[in-house]
Design an enzyme around this catalytic site. Structure first.
Site, PDB file in Angstrom:
ATOM      1  N   CYS A 167      25.948  25.876  28.939  1.00  0.00           N
ATOM      2  CA  CYS A 167      25.584  24.318  29.156  1.00  0.00           C
ATOM      3  C   CYS A 167      25.782  23.397  27.788  1.00  0.00           C
ATOM      4  O   CYS A 167      26.460  22.694  28.063  1.00  0.00           O
ATOM      5  CB  CYS A 167      24.183  24.224  29.832  1.00  0.00           C
ATOM      6  SG  CYS A 167      24.088  22.459  30.360  1.00  0.00           S
ATOM      7  N   CYS A 168      25.258  23.794  26.654  1.00  0.00           N
ATOM      8  CA  CYS A 168      25.230  22.967  25.692  1.00  0.00           C
ATOM      9  C   CYS A 168      26.928  22.914  25.007  1.00  0.00           C
ATOM     10  O   CYS A 168      27.274  21.904  24.680  1.00  0.00           O
ATOM     11  CB  CYS A 168      24.562  23.584  24.552  1.00  0.00           C
ATOM     12  SG  CYS A 168      22.813  23.184  24.700  1.00  0.00           S
ATOM     13  N   CYS A 179      18.604  16.349  25.655  1.00  0.00           N
ATOM     14  CA  CYS A 179      18.432  16.365  27.035  1.00  0.00           C
ATOM     15  C   CYS A 179      17.475  16.350  27.615  1.00  0.00           C
ATOM     16  O   CYS A 179      16.384  16.923  27.305  1.00  0.00           O
ATOM     17  CB  CYS A 179      19.699  17.122  27.621  1.00  0.00           C
ATOM     18  SG  CYS A 179      21.438  16.929  27.327  1.00  0.00           S
ATOM     19  N   CYS A 190      15.518  19.334  28.684  1.00  0.00           N
ATOM     20  CA  CYS A 190      15.304  20.561  27.851  1.00  0.00           C
ATOM     21  C   CYS A 190      14.565  19.950  26.882  1.00  0.00           C
ATOM     22  O   CYS A 190      14.330  20.504  25.589  1.00  0.00           O
ATOM     23  CB  CYS A 190      16.859  20.814  27.189  1.00  0.00           C
ATOM     24  SG  CYS A 190      17.994  21.537  28.358  1.00  0.00           S
ATOM     25  N   CYS A 239      21.998  24.231  19.474  1.00  0.00           N
ATOM     26  CA  CYS A 239      22.761  24.039  20.666  1.00  0.00           C
ATOM     27  C   CYS A 239      24.410  24.327  20.546  1.00  0.00           C
ATOM     28  O   CYS A 239      24.936  24.517  21.441  1.00  0.00           O
ATOM     29  CB  CYS A 239      22.724  22.634  21.326  1.00  0.00           C
ATOM     30  SG  CYS A 239      23.246  21.578  20.017  1.00  0.00           S
TER      31      CYS A 239
END
Length: 237
Positions: A110-111, A193, A196, A221
């Site tokens: 995702c990162c 984010c 997170c 990340c």
């Protein structure tokens, strides 16, 4: 604050050197406290360093509000880089909106989509980039240098606040009336984010609220990692 004055002077000298010797150069701002210090120094110093931020699509409203605050305070625009919409859609449809909670690999993917790929676009065509990283932020940053040879992006990478403490950052902000993310007043020393990041408890590490469900050793990340290792090639200054 004599030690602070020396650190500030060194940081200003580094930024001026970047501006004069490494143009075009850019500053990757997360819009958090450290990065607002650098934003203030760059814009008030009229330095030849562009400023951009990664708009991941999952940021807090307070963080997004800082973009307008910078414009209001300094009359400057922060360039936003967003993830590829098709890549985001594929990740969400295949794994689920919040699959990053399921494993470190899912979180890092995702990162990669939301941060690393946009960062690569943001850095393209530049000779150097600047970050707000500090040694004291986490166990993964204790060997941070002021200047590093970022072979992954074929450019120089600068961390002008490497030796600054948390107290240094806030002393500068308060002394110079620098705008900052209101989440800092709600227990968020480190902001990423929204899903997170959480507020921390008194006595916790400053990055304890980042990916709090993971071990400290995995809490990066990918923005500062190449092939699973942090970019700590060599100190040049």
């Amino acid at each position: 604050m004599s030690d602070f004055s020396a650190r500030l002077a060194q940081t200003q000298a580094i930024l001026e050197r970047i501006s004069s010797e490494f143009a075009p150069a850019v500053f990757a701002s997360s819009l958090a406290a450290e990065d607002m210090v650098l934003t203030d120094l760059i814009l008030k110093g009229k330095l030849n360093i562009g400023i951009f931020s990664l708009e991941t699509g999952r940021l807090h409203a307070e963080t997004l509000g800082m973009i307008a605050k910078v414009k209001e305070t300094y009359g400057a625009d922060i360039v936003l880089f967003k993830p590829d919409a098709a890549a985001v859609e594929n990740y969400v449809s295949t794994n689920g909106l919040n699959a990053f909670y399921d494993s470190v690999d899912m979180r890092k993917e995702c990162c990669r989509i939301r941060k690393v790929e946009p960062l690569n676009r943001a850095l393209s065509g530049n000779k150097a980039w600047v970050t707000g990283q500090r040694k004291a932020q986490s166990a993964t940053r204790t060997e941070l240098a002021y200047q590093e040879d970022d072979t992954a992006h074929a450019m120089q990478k600068f961390n002008p606040l490497a030796d600054w403490s948390e107290e240094d950052v806030w002393h500068y902000i308060r002394t110079n009336n620098v705008p900052y993310n209101p989440l800092h007043d709600k227990g968020y020393p480190s902001i990423g984010c929204e899903p997170c990041t959480r507020a921390i408890q008194p006595g916790e590490d400053v990055r304890a609220g980042r990916w709090w469900w993971e071990n400290p050793e995995s809490k990066e990340c990918g923005l500062h990692v190449v092939d699973g290792k942090l970019v700590r090639i060599k100190q040049v200054v």
